[in-house]
Write a protein that holds these residues in place. Structure first.
Motif, mmCIF file in Angstrom:
data_model
loop_
_atom_site.group_PDB
_atom_site.id
_atom_site.type_symbol
_atom_site.label_atom_id
_atom_site.label_comp_id
_atom_site.label_asym_id
_atom_site.label_seq_id
_atom_site.Cartn_x
_atom_site.Cartn_y
_atom_site.Cartn_z
ATOM 1 N N LEU A 183 39.869 43.596 32.730
ATOM 2 C CA LEU A 183 40.677 43.562 33.949
ATOM 3 C C LEU A 183 39.813 43.313 35.186
ATOM 4 O O LEU A 183 40.215 42.584 36.093
ATOM 5 C CB LEU A 183 41.473 44.859 34.094
ATOM 6 N N GLN A 184 38.605 43.883 35.213
ATOM 7 C CA GLN A 184 37.683 43.623 36.325
ATOM 8 C C GLN A 184 37.275 42.157 36.351
ATOM 9 O O GLN A 184 37.183 41.548 37.413
ATOM 10 C CB GLN A 184 36.446 44.512 36.209
ATOM 11 N N GLY A 185 37.034 41.587 35.178
ATOM 12 C CA GLY A 185 36.688 40.167 35.099
ATOM 13 C C GLY A 185 37.826 39.283 35.581
ATOM 14 O O GLY A 185 37.599 38.265 36.244
ATOM 15 N N CYS A 186 39.052 39.666 35.237
ATOM 16 C CA CYS A 186 40.220 38.903 35.711
ATOM 17 C C CYS A 186 40.303 38.924 37.228
ATOM 18 O O CYS A 186 40.583 37.906 37.863
ATOM 19 C CB CYS A 186 41.501 39.483 35.113
ATOM 20 N N GLU A 187 40.069 40.087 37.814
ATOM 21 C CA GLU A 187 40.107 40.202 39.276
ATOM 22 C C GLU A 187 39.013 39.362 39.922
ATOM 23 O O GLU A 187 39.242 38.709 40.943
ATOM 24 C CB GLU A 187 39.970 41.665 39.698
ATOM 25 N N LEU B 143 45.326 34.761 33.671
ATOM 26 C CA LEU B 143 43.899 34.518 33.447
ATOM 27 C C LEU B 143 43.662 33.051 33.105
ATOM 28 O O LEU B 143 42.740 32.426 33.630
ATOM 29 C CB LEU B 143 43.379 35.418 32.331
ATOM 30 N N SER B 144 44.495 32.483 32.260
ATOM 31 C CA SER B 144 44.355 31.082 31.877
ATOM 32 C C SER B 144 44.493 30.165 33.089
ATOM 33 O O SER B 144 43.697 29.248 33.291
ATOM 34 C CB SER B 144 45.404 30.741 30.822
ATOM 35 N N ARG B 145 45.518 30.406 33.919
ATOM 36 C CA ARG B 145 45.737 29.564 35.110
ATOM 37 C C ARG B 145 44.558 29.631 36.074
ATOM 38 O O ARG B 145 44.099 28.612 36.594
ATOM 39 C CB ARG B 145 47.013 30.002 35.832
ATOM 40 N N ASP C 20 49.630 40.549 38.778
ATOM 41 C CA ASP C 20 49.730 39.826 37.513
ATOM 42 C C ASP C 20 49.063 40.578 36.360
ATOM 43 O O ASP C 20 49.275 40.241 35.203
ATOM 44 C CB ASP C 20 49.068 38.448 37.623
ATOM 45 N N LEU C 21 48.267 41.575 36.667
ATOM 46 C CA LEU C 21 47.512 42.287 35.640
ATOM 47 C C LEU C 21 48.287 43.496 35.116
ATOM 48 O O LEU C 21 49.331 43.849 35.643
ATOM 49 C CB LEU C 21 46.161 42.718 36.196
#
Length: 116
Positions: A8-12, A43-45, A20-21
């Protein structure tokens, strides 16, 4: 659970918005799998937008488009009246509408009683 938090940190960091998370517990205890899927799509977008070579899931993120108008165009737009915003109906009125009562259910039994 630590790996989920790091994900989740990586996504942010990649730019995924917080809404979105998902919460860690959503994945760990299978509470909200729909939100987990939405996060993977987000994440993909955002990965594609940042230049990563990954397949895009769902719709592509929109690119920001800046539009600049000259003073001339802005001033010309100040004097235009868009009549559709004010409910202009092309001159139609209700004079052709039926006047009086509409008998949808037949004769009104209260009004049909003759008083003596």
């Amino acid at each position: 659970m630590e790996n989920i938090a790091k994900f989740l940190q990586g996504c942010e960091k990649l730019g995924c918005p917080k809404h979105d998370l998902f919460q860690t517990i959503d994945l760990y205890e299978n509470k909200n799998p729909g939100q987990v899927v939405d996060a993977i799509f987000s994440l993909s977008r955002h990965a594609v937008k940042s230049g990563c070579d990954v397949p895009i899931l769902g719709p592509k993120l929109a690119d920001k488009r800046e539009v600049e108008f000259s003073e001339e165009v802005l001033n010309a737009g100040k004097h235009v009246i868009n009549t559709f915003q004010f409910g202009y109906n092309g001159g139609a009125n209700q004079s052709g509408a039926r006047s009086g009562r509409r008998d949808i259910g037949g004769i009104d039994p209260v009004r049909s009683v003759v008083e003596v």
